[in-house]
Design an enzyme around this catalytic site. Structure first.
Site, PDB file in Angstrom:
ATOM      1  CE  LYS A  52      -3.688  -2.556   2.237  1.00 40.37           C
ATOM      2  NZ  LYS A  52      -4.302  -3.009   3.494  1.00 40.37           N
ATOM      3  CD  GLN A  96      -3.152  -4.787   6.607  1.00 39.97           C
ATOM      4  OE1 GLN A  96      -3.075  -3.800   5.879  1.00 39.97           O
ATOM      5  NE2 GLN A  96      -3.804  -5.878   6.242  1.00 39.97           N
ATOM      6  CG  ASP A 119      -9.456  -0.420   5.418  1.00 36.24           C
ATOM      7  OD1 ASP A 119      -9.293  -0.708   4.219  1.00 36.24           O
ATOM      8  OD2 ASP A 119      -8.665  -0.754   6.321  1.00 36.24           O
TER       9      ASP A 119
END
Ligand code: NAP
Length: 291
Positions: A52, A96, A119
Site C-alpha cells: 500500500k 491493518q 477502509d
C-alpha cells in the site's frame, strides 16, 4: 472466456490517479495523504501494508507507516488513532487487520474518524453504503465492482451467489450487487457455512463471488456454463520452489472451472491488485467526500 485481469486494470487505475495527483499539484491543491498502522509482525500483513505504501508512492500520494510492536496495548493503539484523527495532514488511514488477540477489533474500528476511514469499516460508513449514499466502500468489494464495470460484465437481473458473509468482503459484496446500480441490480443469495445445498444454489448462479478462504472449493460441477466467477480467496500454502517459500491459492478450482466461464478472475492477479487499487481510489475521494 475472458480473464478479468486485475493486475492490468489496477495499473491503469494507478496511472489515472497519478494524472489526477498531477492536476491537483498544478492547481496548488493538497495531495491526498494515506497513513497505515501496522501492529505486530504478521508476515502477510507486512506484505500488504508495504504494498500500500508503494502504491501511494507510485501515484504520488503522501504516505505514513506507523509500525507498533505486537505487545502494544489497546490503550496505546487508541492513542495512536486519536493522533491520526487530529492530524490535519493525514486525509485517510487504515488499521491493518488482523490485530493481536489482546486488542478488541471493534473498539479500534469505532475509534477511527469516519471521515478518515478509507477502509469503510466504521458503522457510519457501512450504514451509508447500505443506504447507497456517497461513502467509502470496503476496498475488496469496491475493487470487484470496479473490475466488473471496466470489463462491462452484465449484471442487471442476474442471479448472483456470494459465498462468505464476512464484514469486509461477502456481506458488503452482497449489498452492492443487490443495489439498483450498475454493476448491481442482481438477485443475490448470500451463502455461509450453514447454507444447505450450496452446490445446487451455485449451479443456478450467473455470477459467483467466492470469498470463503478454502482453496479450490468451487468445482466445475458447481458452475453453470457461461457463468462469471470472481475468486476472492487467498490462501498461502508452502512451496519451497518459490522465492517467497509459498504460493497463493484461490477459492476456485481455476483449471477445471475456467473453460465453463464467460468471465473469471485469476489468483494471483485478479481481486488482490484491485483491492489495493480501490484503497487508492478511496483515498483520492477523501476531499470529495469531506466537501
Ligand atoms: P472470513 O472472515 O474467514 O469469512 C469466511 C466466510 O466463509 C464466513 O462467512 C464463513 O461462514 C464462510 N464459509 C467458510 N467455510 C464455508 C463453507 N464450507 N461453505 C460456505 N461458506 C463457508 O474470511 P474473509 O476475510 O471474508 O476472507 C475470505 C477469503 O478471501 C480469504 O481467503 C481471504 O484471505 C481472502 N481475501 C482476499 C482479499 C483480496 O484482496 N483478494 C481481501 C480480503 C480477503 P460462517 O460465517 O458461517 O463462518
Amino acid at each position: 472466456m475472458v480473464v478479468l485481469d486485475g493486475k492490468l486494470t489496477s495499473s491503469i487505475i494507478r496511472q489515472e490517479l497519478a494524472e489526477k495527483v498531477k492536476s491537483l499539484k498544478s492547481a496548488g491543491k493538497k495531495v491526498p495523504h494515506l497513513a497505515a498502522i501496522l501492529v505486530g509482525e504478521d508476515g502477510a500483513s507486512k506484505t500488504y501494508v508495504n504494498a500500500k505504501v508503494r502504491d501511494c508512492e507510485e501515484v504520488g500520494f503522501g504516505s505514513t507507516l506507523i509500525k507498533l510492536p505486537s505487545e502494544t496495548t489497546e490503550k496505546e493503539l487508541l492513542k495512536a488513532i486519536a493522533k491520526l484523527n487530529k492530524d490535519e495532514d493525514v486525509d485517510g488511514y487504515i488499521v491493518q487487520l488482523p490485530l493481536p488477540d489482546h486488542i478488541n477489533e471493534t473498539n479500534i474500528l469505532l475509534a477511527v474518524d469516519p471521515k478518515k476511514d478509507v477502509d469503510g469499516f466504521h458503522p457510519e460508513n457501512v450504514g451509508k453504503m447500505t443506504l447507497n449514499l456517497p461513502t467509502y466502500v470496503p476496498a475488496t468489494p469496491q475493487g470487484i465492482v470496479e473490475l466488473l464495470r471496466r470489463y462491462d460484465v452484465p449484471t442487471d437481473g442476474k442471479n448472483c451467489v456470494v459465498i462468505g458473509r464476512s464484514h469486509i468482503v461477502g456481506s458488503p459484496m452482497s449489498i452492492l450487487l443487490s443495489q439498483h446500480n450498475y454493476p448491481g441490480n442482481c438477485t443475490v443469495t448470500l451463502c455461509h457455512s450453514g447454507t444447505r445445498d450450496l452446490k445446487e444454489i451455485c449451479q443456478k448462479a450467473d455470477i459467483i463471488v467466492a470469498a470463503l478462504g478454502r482453496p479450490a472449493f468451487v468445482k466445475a460441477d458447481m458452475v453453470k456454463q457461461g457463468a462469471c466467477i470472481i475468486d476472492v480467496g487467498i490462501t498461502r500454502v508452502e512451496d519451497p520452489s518459490k522465492k517467497s517459500g509459498f504460493r497463493l491459492l484461490g477459492d476456485v478450482d481455476y483449471e477445471a472451472v475456467a473453460h465453463k466461464c464467460s468471465f473469471i478472475t485469476p489468483v494471483p492477479g485478479g481481486v488482490g491488485p484491485m483491492t489495493r487499487a480501490a484503497l487508492m481510489m478511496n483515498t483520492m475521494r477523501v476531499t470529495e467526500l469531506s466537501e
